[in-house]
Design an enzyme around this catalytic site. Structure first.
Site, PDB file in Angstrom:
ATOM      1  N   LYS A 199       0.823  -1.202   0.000  1.00  0.00           N
ATOM      2  CA  LYS A 199       0.000   0.000   0.000  1.00  0.00           C
ATOM      3  C   LYS A 199       0.866   1.264   0.000  1.00  0.00           C
ATOM      4  O   LYS A 199       2.050   1.213   0.352  1.00  0.00           O
ATOM      5  CB  LYS A 199      -0.925  -0.030   1.226  1.00  0.00           C
ATOM      6  N   ASN A 245      -2.234  -0.143   6.783  1.00  0.00           N
ATOM      7  CA  ASN A 245      -1.773  -1.424   7.331  1.00  0.00           C
ATOM      8  C   ASN A 245      -0.888  -2.217   6.363  1.00  0.00           C
ATOM      9  O   ASN A 245      -0.942  -3.433   6.310  1.00  0.00           O
ATOM     10  CB  ASN A 245      -2.966  -2.242   7.839  1.00  0.00           C
ATOM     11  N   HIS A 300      -2.209  -5.379   1.265  1.00  0.00           N
ATOM     12  CA  HIS A 300      -3.456  -6.101   1.006  1.00  0.00           C
ATOM     13  C   HIS A 300      -3.081  -7.534   0.666  1.00  0.00           C
ATOM     14  O   HIS A 300      -2.087  -7.770  -0.019  1.00  0.00           O
ATOM     15  CB  HIS A 300      -4.209  -5.487  -0.193  1.00  0.00           C
TER      16      HIS A 300
HETATM   17  N1  UDP Z   1     -10.274  -0.672   6.583  1.00  0.00           N
HETATM   18  C1  UDP Z   1     -10.425   0.553   7.211  1.00  0.00           C
HETATM   19  N2  UDP Z   1     -11.215   0.633   8.344  1.00  0.00           N
HETATM   20  C2  UDP Z   1     -11.860  -0.450   8.853  1.00  0.00           C
HETATM   21  C3  UDP Z   1     -11.696  -1.708   8.200  1.00  0.00           C
HETATM   22  C4  UDP Z   1     -10.899  -1.787   7.062  1.00  0.00           C
HETATM   23  O1  UDP Z   1      -9.878   1.551   6.765  1.00  0.00           O
HETATM   24  O2  UDP Z   1     -12.554  -0.332   9.875  1.00  0.00           O
HETATM   25  C5  UDP Z   1      -9.405  -0.767   5.390  1.00  0.00           C
HETATM   26  C6  UDP Z   1      -8.051  -1.406   5.719  1.00  0.00           C
HETATM   27  O3  UDP Z   1      -7.053  -0.735   4.978  1.00  0.00           O
HETATM   28  C7  UDP Z   1      -8.239  -2.839   5.245  1.00  0.00           C
HETATM   29  C8  UDP Z   1      -9.127  -2.608   4.009  1.00  0.00           C
HETATM   30  O4  UDP Z   1     -10.019  -1.568   4.414  1.00  0.00           O
HETATM   31  O5  UDP Z   1      -7.011  -3.460   4.941  1.00  0.00           O
HETATM   32  C9  UDP Z   1      -9.917  -3.826   3.572  1.00  0.00           C
HETATM   33  O6  UDP Z   1     -10.718  -4.270   4.634  1.00  0.00           O
HETATM   34  P1  UDP Z   1     -10.889  -5.827   4.923  1.00  0.00           P
HETATM   35  O7  UDP Z   1     -11.966  -5.964   5.953  1.00  0.00           O
HETATM   36  O8  UDP Z   1     -11.051  -6.570   3.644  1.00  0.00           O
HETATM   37  O9  UDP Z   1      -9.502  -6.194   5.662  1.00  0.00           O
HETATM   38  P2  UDP Z   1      -8.200  -6.988   5.170  1.00  0.00           P
HETATM   39  O10 UDP Z   1      -8.678  -8.103   4.280  1.00  0.00           O
HETATM   40  O11 UDP Z   1      -7.300  -6.017   4.447  1.00  0.00           O
HETATM   41  O12 UDP Z   1      -7.566  -7.488   6.435  1.00  0.00           O
HETATM   42 MG    MG Z   2      -9.945  -8.035   2.656  1.00  0.00          MG
END
Ligand code: UDP
Ligand code: MG
Length: 155
Positions: A11, A114, A117
């Site tokens: 990212k 974070n 991805h």
């Molecule tokens: N995200 C965010 N706030 C939240 C949850 C998710 O900004 O409360 C963002 C974060 O960057 C995350 C991305 O949205 O990596 C995708 O969310 P997902 O639930 O798919 O999490 P991941 O698969 O990345 O762990």
């Molecule tokens: Mg995800």
């Protein structure tokens, strides 16, 4: 061979914090093969697809903006059970809760900024690799280093 392919994005926060090499190195050292890699600028259209499960969330706007601040690095990683292995290495979404030893646990404090991805299932890995890569951008490494990475009955 029982190899799986999965998508990882480094990212913008990772580029900005000059952590690209360190993060790529973690996947390489684990034994995942990098069979595709490129830098690309994301836009509204690709992010609306990529984060379609989040479009109704209040944070969607700032998430999208944060993913367009700089280019990202897209990688196709390959290995036995690569999809679940990469998710385990990545750690849980919020860096503040992610286990030490995981990428998010070791490199970030944020629920949004974070670091990476990672595809979360075989279905999303397939759809996401199609979204970010053309077929000719993913390479066939054949048996390269396979005998060093796995036992005969694992592959
Ligand atoms: N995200 C965010 N706030 C939240 C949850 C998710 O900004 O409360 C963002 C974060 O960057 C995350 C991305 O949205 O990596 C995708 O969310 P997902 O639930 O798919 O999490 P991941 O698969 O990345 O762990
Ligand atoms: Mg995800």
């Amino acid at each position: 061979m029982k190899l799986e392919k999965t998508l990882v994005l480094l990212k913008p926060c990772t580029l900005e914090r000059a952590l690209m090499g360190e993060i790529i190195s973690r996947f390489e050292k684990k034994g995942l093969r990098i069979v595709g890699m490129k830098m690309m600028q994301l836009d509204d259209a690709i992010l609306a697809n990529h984060y379609s499960h989040l479009v109704d969330k209040p944070f969607f706007g700032i998430l999208k903006a944060s993913m367009m601040r700089t280019p990202v690095v897209a990688m196709c990683l390959e290995g036995v059970d690569a999809i679940s292995v990469v998710r385990t290495i990545t750690g849980s979404t919020n860096g503040r809760n992610a286990d030490p030893g995981t990428i998010r646990g070791d490199y970030c404090m944020s629920n949004q900024q974070n670091i990476v991805h990672a595809s979360d299932s075989p279905e999303s890995a397939k759809a996401e690799l199609n979204r970010f890569f053309c077929p000719e951008e993913i390479f066939d490494f054949g048996t390269l280093n396979i005998p060093r990475l796995y036992a005969e009955d694992e592959i």
